[in-house]
Design a protein around this motif. Structure first.
Motif, PDB file in Angstrom:
ATOM      1  N   UNK A 157       0.845  -1.201   0.000  1.00 17.60           N
ATOM      2  CA  UNK A 157       0.000   0.000   0.000  1.00 17.60           C
ATOM      3  C   UNK A 157       0.875   1.244   0.000  1.00 17.60           C
ATOM      4  N   UNK A 158       1.862   1.269   0.891  1.00 17.50           N
ATOM      5  CA  UNK A 158       2.719   2.454   1.036  1.00 17.50           C
ATOM      6  C   UNK A 158       3.464   2.796  -0.255  1.00 17.50           C
ATOM      7  N   UNK A 159       3.840   1.786  -1.031  1.00 19.04           N
ATOM      8  CA  UNK A 159       4.608   2.073  -2.248  1.00 19.04           C
ATOM      9  C   UNK A 159       3.801   2.884  -3.264  1.00 19.04           C
ATOM     10  N   UNK A 160       2.466   2.831  -3.195  1.00 19.70           N
ATOM     11  CA  UNK A 160       1.617   3.558  -4.150  1.00 19.70           C
ATOM     12  C   UNK A 160       1.219   4.952  -3.665  1.00 19.70           C
ATOM     13  N   UNK A 161       1.366   5.203  -2.375  1.00 18.44           N
ATOM     14  CA  UNK A 161       0.865   6.469  -1.816  1.00 18.44           C
ATOM     15  C   UNK A 161       1.610   7.725  -2.257  1.00 18.44           C
ATOM     16  N   UNK A 162       2.954   7.714  -2.389  1.00 12.41           N
ATOM     17  CA  UNK A 162       3.617   8.961  -2.795  1.00 12.41           C
ATOM     18  C   UNK A 162       3.090   9.528  -4.115  1.00 12.41           C
ATOM     19  N   UNK A 163       2.840   8.659  -5.091  1.00 13.73           N
ATOM     20  CA  UNK A 163       2.328   9.145  -6.371  1.00 13.73           C
ATOM     21  C   UNK A 163       0.929   9.736  -6.209  1.00 13.73           C
ATOM     22  N   UNK A 164       0.079   9.076  -5.409  1.00  7.58           N
ATOM     23  CA  UNK A 164      -1.266   9.600  -5.176  1.00  7.58           C
ATOM     24  C   UNK A 164      -1.188  10.959  -4.494  1.00  7.58           C
ATOM     25  N   UNK A 165      -0.395  11.040  -3.432  1.00  6.74           N
ATOM     26  CA  UNK A 165      -0.277  12.297  -2.676  1.00  6.74           C
ATOM     27  C   UNK A 165       0.234  13.421  -3.564  1.00  6.74           C
ATOM     28  N   UNK A 166       1.167  13.104  -4.457  1.00  2.00           N
ATOM     29  CA  UNK A 166       1.739  14.117  -5.352  1.00  2.00           C
ATOM     30  C   UNK A 166       0.709  14.628  -6.364  1.00  2.00           C
ATOM     31  N   UNK A 167      -0.216  13.766  -6.779  1.00  2.00           N
ATOM     32  CA  UNK A 167      -1.159  14.129  -7.846  1.00  2.00           C
ATOM     33  C   UNK A 167      -2.414  14.849  -7.353  1.00  2.00           C
ATOM     34  N   UNK A 168      -2.799  14.636  -6.084  1.00  2.00           N
ATOM     35  CA  UNK A 168      -4.070  15.203  -5.609  1.00  2.00           C
ATOM     36  C   UNK A 168      -3.849  16.204  -4.481  1.00  2.00           C
ATOM     37  N   UNK A 169      -4.837  17.076  -4.290  1.00  2.00           N
ATOM     38  CA  UNK A 169      -4.781  18.026  -3.172  1.00  2.00           C
ATOM     39  C   UNK A 169      -5.810  17.689  -2.098  1.00  2.00           C
ATOM     40  N   UNK A 170      -6.712  16.738  -2.386  1.00  2.00           N
ATOM     41  CA  UNK A 170      -7.726  16.352  -1.399  1.00  2.00           C
ATOM     42  C   UNK A 170      -7.124  15.381  -0.380  1.00  2.00           C
ATOM     43  N   UNK A 171      -7.935  14.949   0.572  1.00  2.00           N
ATOM     44  CA  UNK A 171      -7.485  13.966   1.548  1.00  2.00           C
ATOM     45  C   UNK A 171      -7.198  12.636   0.856  1.00  2.00           C
TER      46      UNK A 171
END
Length: 199
Positions: A157-171
């Protein structure tokens, strides 16, 4: 912790006929139990969460399945709204196309939408989007929270989160399952045990 203040009504995956066959439904006992728990413990500031999941009927090559899924999601979201849920999670969905239909049903009902993908093999949705790109599309379509559901273990799960966090501004939501999933078997439903000769 966020999860500790949520009473989640687990999704019924698949056709509504299955719900009727076993004699239960969204509008029934589960919602009442959750509302009773919320009322019994007012100091905890609990929230009641409705839940919709993959339909097992959506087909990216069949436009008629869009309408069938839309009707299913609208019906389930309607039951949850009638029962007074605080928000709805759309989860265990592997296709961005199907998730967009679920999101629209939730937002059209005027509810807060949490959209958590189940990312299987190759770290992409089944229709070929990276988790970050898929989550950004959902945010652009009105999702309040985007992220990953409990299909993968913590590392996967953690390996995918940086890309998500970088792309979105929502929670961003991340709900890893407590299994040691691997690159070879990223989801907990795919685990093999080479030391087991019982199956």
């Amino acid at each position: 912790a966020f999860e500790q203040s949520i009473i989640n009504l687990y999704p019924f995956i698949g056709l509504n006929k299955k719900i009727l066959d076993i004699g239960c439904g969204w509008g029934g006992m589960a919602l009442q139990i959750a509302k009773d728990a919320k009322a019994e413990f007012p100091d905890l500031d609990l929230m009641v969460c409705g839940d919709v999941a993959n339909t097992n009927v959506w087909d990216p090559n069949d436009k008629k399945s869009d309408l069938e899924c839309q009707k299913m999601f609208e019906e389930q979201v309607g039951w949850a709204k009638e029962a007074g849920v605080d928000f709805i999670v759309a989860e265990t969905i592997t296709w961005l196309g199907e998730m967009k239909i679920a999101l629209k049903a939730i937002k059209d009902a005027g509810l807060t939408a949490v959209c958590n993908f189940s990312i299987k093999q190759n770290d992409i949705t089944r229709d070929g989007y990276t988790p970050g790109d898929a989550c950004k599309i959902l945010e652009d379509n009105g999702a309040d929270v985007v992220g990953l559901n409990c299909f993968r273990g913590p590392k996967m799960t953690m390996k995918l989160l940086p890309e998500i966090r970088k792309k979105v501004s929502c929670h961003v939501a991340a709900l890893p399952v407590p299994y040691r999933t691997t690159e070879k078997e990223p989801g907990f439903l795919n685990q093999t045990d080479d030391g087991c000769d019982c199956i």
